[in-house]
Motif scaffolding. Structure first.
Motif, PDB file in Angstrom:
ATOM      1  N   VAL A   1     -32.864 -32.214  94.433  1.00 14.95           N
ATOM      2  CA  VAL A   1     -33.062 -30.807  93.872  1.00 14.95           C
ATOM      3  C   VAL A   1     -34.425 -30.102  94.754  1.00 14.95           C
ATOM      4  CG1 VAL A   1     -34.059 -29.344  92.071  1.00 14.95           C
ATOM      5  CG2 VAL A   1     -32.483 -31.389  91.427  1.00 14.95           C
ATOM      6  N   LEU A   2     -34.261 -28.958  95.437  1.00 10.68           N
ATOM      7  CA  LEU A   2     -35.146 -28.465  96.198  1.00 10.68           C
ATOM      8  C   LEU A   2     -35.782 -27.404  95.302  1.00 10.68           C
ATOM      9  CD1 LEU A   2     -33.232 -27.855  99.504  1.00 10.68           C
ATOM     10  CD2 LEU A   2     -34.595 -29.878  98.718  1.00 10.68           C
ATOM     11  N   LYS A   3     -37.235 -27.088  95.588  1.00 13.62           N
ATOM     12  CA  LYS A   3     -37.854 -26.209  94.803  1.00 13.62           C
ATOM     13  C   LYS A   3     -38.561 -25.362  95.945  1.00 13.62           C
ATOM     14  CE  LYS A   3     -38.970 -29.117  90.877  1.00 13.62           C
ATOM     15  NZ  LYS A   3     -40.020 -29.788  90.214  1.00 13.62           N
ATOM     16  N   PRO A   4     -38.766 -24.099  95.254  1.00 15.31           N
ATOM     17  CA  PRO A   4     -39.328 -22.975  96.423  1.00 15.31           C
ATOM     18  C   PRO A   4     -40.692 -23.462  96.969  1.00 15.31           C
ATOM     19  CG  PRO A   4     -38.629 -22.077  94.289  1.00 15.31           C
ATOM     20  CD  PRO A   4     -38.465 -23.243  94.321  1.00 15.31           C
ATOM     21  N   GLY A   5     -40.787 -23.353  98.129  1.00 13.27           N
ATOM     22  CA  GLY A   5     -42.143 -23.766  99.109  1.00 13.27           C
ATOM     23  C   GLY A   5     -41.857 -24.805  99.682  1.00 13.27           C
ATOM     24  N   GLN A   6     -40.879 -25.615  99.500  1.00 10.54           N
ATOM     25  CA  GLN A   6     -40.731 -27.065 100.005  1.00 10.54           C
ATOM     26  C   GLN A   6     -40.281 -26.815 101.465  1.00 10.54           C
ATOM     27  OE1 GLN A   6     -38.268 -29.147  96.925  1.00 10.54           O
ATOM     28  NE2 GLN A   6     -39.825 -30.828  97.254  1.00 10.54           N
ATOM     29  N   GLU A   7     -40.669 -27.652 102.409  1.00  8.45           N
ATOM     30  CA  GLU A   7     -40.409 -27.542 104.003  1.00  8.45           C
ATOM     31  C   GLU A   7     -39.365 -28.719 104.161  1.00  8.45           C
ATOM     32  OE1 GLU A   7     -43.099 -27.042 107.519  1.00  8.45           O
ATOM     33  OE2 GLU A   7     -42.823 -29.016 107.189  1.00  8.45           O
ATOM     34  N   ILE A   8     -38.114 -28.003 104.717  1.00  5.57           N
ATOM     35  CA  ILE A   8     -37.145 -29.076 105.084  1.00  5.57           C
ATOM     36  C   ILE A   8     -36.891 -29.199 106.514  1.00  5.57           C
ATOM     37  CG2 ILE A   8     -34.432 -29.555 104.874  1.00  5.57           C
ATOM     38  CD1 ILE A   8     -35.801 -29.184 102.378  1.00  5.57           C
ATOM     39  N   GLU A   9     -37.078 -30.510 107.146  1.00  2.00           N
ATOM     40  CA  GLU A   9     -37.153 -30.640 108.581  1.00  2.00           C
ATOM     41  C   GLU A   9     -35.976 -31.346 108.966  1.00  2.00           C
ATOM     42  OE1 GLU A   9     -40.228 -33.080 111.453  1.00  2.00           O
ATOM     43  OE2 GLU A   9     -40.667 -33.127 109.278  1.00  2.00           O
ATOM     44  N   ILE A  10     -35.280 -31.229 110.091  1.00  2.00           N
ATOM     45  CA  ILE A  10     -34.025 -31.615 110.471  1.00  2.00           C
ATOM     46  C   ILE A  10     -34.586 -32.305 111.904  1.00  2.00           C
ATOM     47  CG2 ILE A  10     -31.743 -31.477 111.202  1.00  2.00           C
ATOM     48  CD1 ILE A  10     -32.521 -30.778 108.199  1.00  2.00           C
ATOM     49  N   ILE A  11     -34.422 -33.711 112.032  1.00  2.00           N
ATOM     50  CA  ILE A  11     -34.688 -34.350 113.074  1.00  2.00           C
ATOM     51  C   ILE A  11     -33.456 -34.679 114.055  1.00  2.00           C
ATOM     52  CG2 ILE A  11     -35.734 -36.773 113.832  1.00  2.00           C
ATOM     53  CD1 ILE A  11     -36.989 -37.022 111.356  1.00  2.00           C
ATOM     54  N   GLU A  12     -33.882 -34.114 115.276  1.00  2.51           N
ATOM     55  CA  GLU A  12     -32.579 -34.142 116.017  1.00  2.51           C
ATOM     56  C   GLU A  12     -32.249 -35.433 116.547  1.00  2.51           C
ATOM     57  OE1 GLU A  12     -30.751 -31.568 116.723  1.00  2.51           O
ATOM     58  OE2 GLU A  12     -31.814 -30.046 115.949  1.00  2.51           O
ATOM     59  N   ASN A  13     -31.038 -35.850 117.037  1.00  2.00           N
ATOM     60  CA  ASN A  13     -30.576 -37.122 117.383  1.00  2.00           C
ATOM     61  C   ASN A  13     -31.463 -37.746 118.552  1.00  2.00           C
ATOM     62  OD1 ASN A  13     -28.290 -37.274 115.808  1.00  2.00           O
ATOM     63  ND2 ASN A  13     -26.999 -36.259 117.495  1.00  2.00           N
TER      64      ASN A  13
END
Length: 305
Positions: free
Chosen positions: A64-76
């Motif tokens: 579950v995600l909540k407002p204000g959280q930071e999602i980071e996608i690490i590239e290959n």
């Protein structure tokens, strides 16, 4: 529920970052941001550990995600850097520290050649790949043939805080050792003074001989008579302390010919750093990291004590 995000990306980094604007589950959020071209590809980056939520790797699709959280996608490319590390595995990393799990046979730090393929050299290349100005600093060491958990600092301030306040900052260090024979006492404390000769061998004295005082607590976890597994807690952290102390009581670590071992069933030194607990040099938060005892340490016929 409304789901939206503000995307931003640093030119110097390989990560893509998104700020959560509304409550959502992780997989639906990633699908909405069109991170990948298909649902299966999006699931794959989750499974590979390429998604972080507020700096923590998350693989659960329904997190579950909540407002204000930071999602980071690490590239290959970033994941590839980690996979290319030889004999070491990163357990934790932030702006101040890197905690690793080191295999036996890998030097912590170069003794002679600065570009030797040590844990320190590999981590230096790893951080410089992100930014050429990045550095890694030695905080403590493990012997080449000792495996297990250890940490490095990523800046001089963190290094100085840890080294100058080691006894206060590092609250627990636990090792597992396979030794020859079975100690008469199931648990005990070994207390002596250690000094090193010109041949770089450490000697122990029961009385103060001008050396450094060393204190090791041990407990016999398992034994089969021929060999025993000991859990050791360090009160001090002297060079070769565990190896010398176990030799002192007549039960040297298997494979440790330097300190009196007659056998080498593991084809390596039977010493593993299982746990380190310390206060974070910046936040003061108490942190603990663990490395599982290698399977080869398992006694063939064991008796719990």
């Amino acid at each position: 529920m409304k789901k939206s995000a503000k995307r931003h990306q640093s030119k110097k980094q390989t990560e893509k970052k998104y700020i959560v604007k509304g409550e959502s589950e992780l997989l639906p959020f990633l699908l909405e941001q069109k991170i990948k071209s298909s649902r299966n590809a999006t699931k794959s980056i989750l499974s590979r550990g390429q998604v972080k939520v507020d700096g923590k790797t998350i693989t659960q699709h329904n997190a579950v995600l909540k407002p204000g959280q930071e999602i980071e996608i690490i590239e290959n490319k970033e994941m590839q850097r980690k996979s290319e590390l030889m004999g070491i595995r990163i357990l934790y990393e932030d702006q101040d520290l890197i905690v690793i799990d080191k295999e036996a046979g890998i030097l912590s730090v170069a003794a002679k050649h600065p570009n030797e393929w040590t844990a320190h050299y590999q981590l230096s290349l790893y951080v410089k790949d992100k930014n050429p100005r990045n550095r890694v600093f030695v905080v403590h060491r493990l012997d080449r043939d000792t495996s297990g958990v250890m940490m490095f600092a990523k800046n001089e301030k963190a290094k100085r805080i840890l080294q100058d306040n080691w006894k206060k900052m590092v609250t627990e260090r636990i090792y597992t050792a396979m030794v020859e024979g079975e100690p008469a006492k199931k648990e005990d404390t070994i207390d002596s003074w250690l000094s090193e000769n010109k041949a770089f061998k450490v000697y122990s004295s029961p009385k103060d001989n001008g050396g450094k005082r060393a204190v090791t607590h041990y407990h016999v976890a398992q034994t089969n008579g021929n060999y025993s597994l000991l859990t050791l807690t360090l009160e001090t952290g002297r060079k070769n302390q565990i190896r010398v102390h176990l030799s002192d009581i007549g039960h040297p670590i298997v494979g440790d010919k330097k300190y009196g071992a007659q056998t080498n069933p593991l084809k390596r030194l039977g010493l593993h750093a299982t746990t380190i607990k310390f206060k974070h040099p910046t936040s003061g938060k108490l942190m603990q990291f663990h490395s599982a005892v290698p399977k080869i340490f398992k006694l063939k016929t064991k008796t719990s004590v």
